[in-house]
Write a protein that holds these residues in place. Structure first.
Motif, short mmCIF file in Angstrom:
data_model
loop_
_atom_site.label_atom_id
_atom_site.label_comp_id
_atom_site.label_asym_id
_atom_site.label_seq_id
_atom_site.Cartn_x
_atom_site.Cartn_y
_atom_site.Cartn_z
N PRO A 228 21.04 7.85 8.28
CA PRO A 228 21.28 6.52 8.96
C PRO A 228 21.45 5.34 8.00
O PRO A 228 22.21 4.41 8.06
N HIS A 229 20.54 5.46 6.62
CA HIS A 229 20.68 4.55 5.86
C HIS A 229 22.00 4.41 5.36
O HIS A 229 22.65 3.42 4.94
N MET A 230 22.63 5.68 4.88
CA MET A 230 23.89 5.61 4.38
C MET A 230 25.04 5.16 5.18
O MET A 230 26.19 4.54 4.79
N ARG A 231 24.63 5.50 6.48
CA ARG A 231 25.85 5.02 7.62
C ARG A 231 25.97 3.47 7.66
O ARG A 231 26.91 2.97 7.48
N ILE A 232 24.66 3.00 7.23
CA ILE A 232 24.36 1.51 7.37
C ILE A 232 25.05 0.72 6.15
O ILE A 232 25.97 -0.02 6.20
N ILE A 233 25.00 1.58 5.09
CA ILE A 233 25.50 0.95 3.57
C ILE A 233 26.91 1.15 3.79
O ILE A 233 27.52 0.15 3.20
N GLU A 234 27.26 2.17 4.12
CA GLU A 234 28.88 2.51 4.10
C GLU A 234 29.79 1.53 5.10
O GLU A 234 30.65 0.74 4.83
N PHE A 235 29.11 1.13 6.44
CA PHE A 235 29.57 0.30 7.01
C PHE A 235 29.59 -1.29 6.77
O PHE A 235 30.36 -1.87 6.85
N SER A 236 28.48 -1.36 5.75
CA SER A 236 28.44 -2.91 5.62
C SER A 236 29.47 -3.09 4.16
O SER A 236 29.91 -4.13 4.11
N ARG A 237 29.84 -2.21 3.77
CA ARG A 237 30.88 -2.22 2.59
C ARG A 237 32.21 -2.18 3.12
O ARG A 237 32.92 -3.21 2.82
N ILE B 106 23.59 -5.88 4.65
CA ILE B 106 23.01 -4.42 5.58
C ILE B 106 22.14 -4.70 6.71
O ILE B 106 22.43 -3.82 7.67
N GLU B 107 21.49 -5.67 6.94
CA GLU B 107 20.88 -6.19 8.22
C GLU B 107 21.85 -6.33 9.26
O GLU B 107 21.93 -5.87 10.24
N SER C 240 24.86 -5.09 9.04
CA SER C 240 25.25 -3.75 9.56
C SER C 240 24.56 -2.83 10.55
O SER C 240 25.06 -2.28 11.27
N ALA C 241 23.19 -2.73 10.26
CA ALA C 241 22.42 -2.06 11.12
C ALA C 241 22.42 -2.63 12.35
O ALA C 241 22.26 -1.84 13.36
N ILE C 242 22.58 -4.02 12.67
CA ILE C 242 22.49 -4.49 14.08
C ILE C 242 23.77 -4.10 14.91
O ILE C 242 23.81 -3.56 15.84
N GLU C 243 24.99 -3.99 14.24
CA GLU C 243 26.28 -3.86 14.58
C GLU C 243 26.36 -2.42 15.02
O GLU C 243 26.77 -1.99 16.10
N LEU C 244 25.45 -1.53 14.28
CA LEU C 244 25.46 0.02 14.62
C LEU C 244 24.38 0.50 15.34
O LEU C 244 24.17 1.51 15.72
N ASP C 245 23.74 -0.48 15.94
CA ASP C 245 22.41 -0.44 16.72
C ASP C 245 21.38 0.51 16.05
O ASP C 245 20.81 1.54 16.93
#
Length: 498
Positions: free
Chosen positions: A113-122, A128-129, A131-136
């Protein structure tokens, strides 16, 4: 710089229109000064077949970035075992899994999940924060740890020269690596992420003319960062495509019932083709006549495919699917290669490799020392006699002696007994909606079940779900059958998500 935008709903020939402009460009522009950018490798390959001009730069964005930046993906790309070196570098990652896969669109799908958040934020160009919110994932993931992993990863890549897939795009822009071009074409523009749009706008700035085709209503990769808003707000001369060559009247009527419930979309004229077609709501899947004609069966998630797959097995129907376990593509290829060889045909290296996966020394298929298939590397075209003489093949007889699981052999025998010709494509395709973007079929079965986590996300942000089912509905050329699997949550076509 002149920009032409080609918006068009499903089946209206956006790509065909792009090809028209390409033909016009070739009358005034050298082909090596033209770039045609496709969203996925599959789309790029189709474009190459249509264009038939090796001098035109046909590519995905990732491939263009890799080539122009001189990136060696074998040595520089962080994947597989190469993540071990990063885990040794960043001790906080010692117990984390970095397992991932690259989907057909060039996006990385991480299990971590950490890498999912990082990749989505890029891809989305957000924090990062955010991104985490958008991905729930903000309630279940330690965001401080995610931010630290991202920082360590940047330091590691700077010190080692290693890269990730998103770096293929960012380095292309930052390093000013665009080749000399006069015009650029972009297809399926609605699925680009903000990071990819940055790359396109940079390429476009180097050109005299650009041509952009897309349909914001078909943006179905928002979970990977795709942003329809950028396409919707593009400025330029519009050349809208209106007449669908695919969607019949009844299917068109159902599809357009979704539009009032989208909060953001580009208003477009869209006409169905003259045929009426048919829509059957609340269809009984078990009663559909799947034994004839061509079918596409669609679900929301991969998990939902399993029950349908098992039903197709029980009916002895062959189907194409990533969920296919009894007869996966490589096994089917081996069957076909063996049949062709025994009919006197010549095959290529890749065909031989597929076959070799189902041959063993122990079962007497191969001479010892030939099981690895290394001797096949220089093969361009070879027949059965050549494989026996030069590559250690001993196997003889029918397909039954290939090293297939017994369950697969039984399934194949039942298919053959029912009259199925395994040398021909399957009549039935079983897929998620995401897996058939750009495809069509005469008969489409659409399951409207959604899982609870998807329903909860859709209540907060309904547009992505509306767009996804719009794509599912509009795969149908003739007949659409809407079914359910009796999940607790359903997508109700033409209604708000509440």
């Amino acid at each position: 710089m002149r920009r032409i935008i080609i918006p068009g709903p499903p089946g209206t020939g956006k790509t065909h229109r792009l090809m028209h402009y390409l033909d016009q460009e070739l009358k005034q522009t050298e082909p090596d000064k033209i770039a045609y950018i496709a969203f996925s490798n599959a789309a790029a390959n189709v474009a190459k077949e249509r264009i038939k001009n090796d001098k035109i730069y046909v590519s995905t964005m990732h491939s263009m970035g890799t080539r122009e930046c001189g990136i060696n993906t074998k040595t520089q790309l962080l994947k597989g075992d190469k993540w071990k070196s990063f885990k040794n570098f960043s001790r906080i990652c010692a117990d984390l899994s970095f397992e991932s896969r690259i989907n057909i669109n060039g996006y990385v799908e991480h299990t971590n999940p950490h890498m999912r958040i990082i990749e989505f934020s890029r891809n989305k160009k957000i924090s990062i924060e955010e991104s985490a919110i958008e991905l729930d994932l903000h309630y279940t993931t330690d965001i401080w740890l995610t931010e630290q992993i991202a920082a360590d990863l940047n330091t590691f890549k700077q010190s080692t020269g290693m890269i990730e897939y998103s770096d293929m795009i960012s380095k292309f822009v930052e390093g000013d690596q665009c080749p000399p071009l006069h015009c650029v074409f972009l297809d399926e523009a609605q699925d680009l992420s903000p990071l990819q749009w940055d790359m396109f706008f940079y390429i476009e700035s180097k050109c005299d003319r650009s041509y952009i085709a897309g349909d914001d209503d078909q943006t179905i990769y928002s979970f990977q960062g795709a942003s329809p808003k950028i396409f919707i707000n593009l400025e330029g001369r519009k050349d809208p495509q209106v007449q669908s060559r695919r969607v019949p009247k009844s299917v068109h009527k159902l599809a357009t019932s979704i539009f009032p419930h989208m909060s953001q979309r580009l208003i477009k004229e869209w006409k169905p083709r003259d045929e009426e077609g048919s829509v059957t709501m609340n269809a009984n899947f078990e009663e559909l006549e799947l034994h004839k004609d061509k079918w596409m069966i669609l679900t929301r998630t991969n998990k939902m495919l399993e029950r349908i797959r098992d039903h197709l097995y029980s009916m002895n129907f062959r189907f194409e699917s990533k969920a296919q376990e009894l007869l996966p593509n490589k096994m089917l290829s081996a069957y076909r290669v063996w049949k062709r060889l025994n009919q006197g045909a010549y095959v290529d290296k890749e065909d031989c490799k597929d076959l070799w996966d189902y041959l063993t020394v122990k079962q007497g298929h191969l001479v010892r020392g030939f099981a690895s298939g290394k001797t096949l590397e220089d093969v361009t075209s070879i027949n059965l006699e050549g494989l026996r003489a030069e590559h250690g093949l001993r196997a003889t007889g029918g397909w039954e002696q290939l090293n297939f699981p017994e369950s697969s052999k039984l399934y194949i025998k039942k298919l053959l007994e029912s009259g199925d010709d395994l040398m021909k494509p399957a009549r039935i395709k079983l897929s998620t909606i995401h897996g058939v973007k750009g495809e069509e079929q005469d008969n489409v079965v659409l399951f409207t079940d959604i899982e609870r986590i998807i329903y909860e996300s859709a209540r907060r942000n309904p547009d992505p779900e509306h767009r996804l089912f719009f794509v599912g509905i509009t795969r149908a050329k003739e007949n659409l059958f809407v079914c359910t699997q009796h999940y607790e949550y359903q997508y109700n076509i033409g209604a708000p998500i509440i």
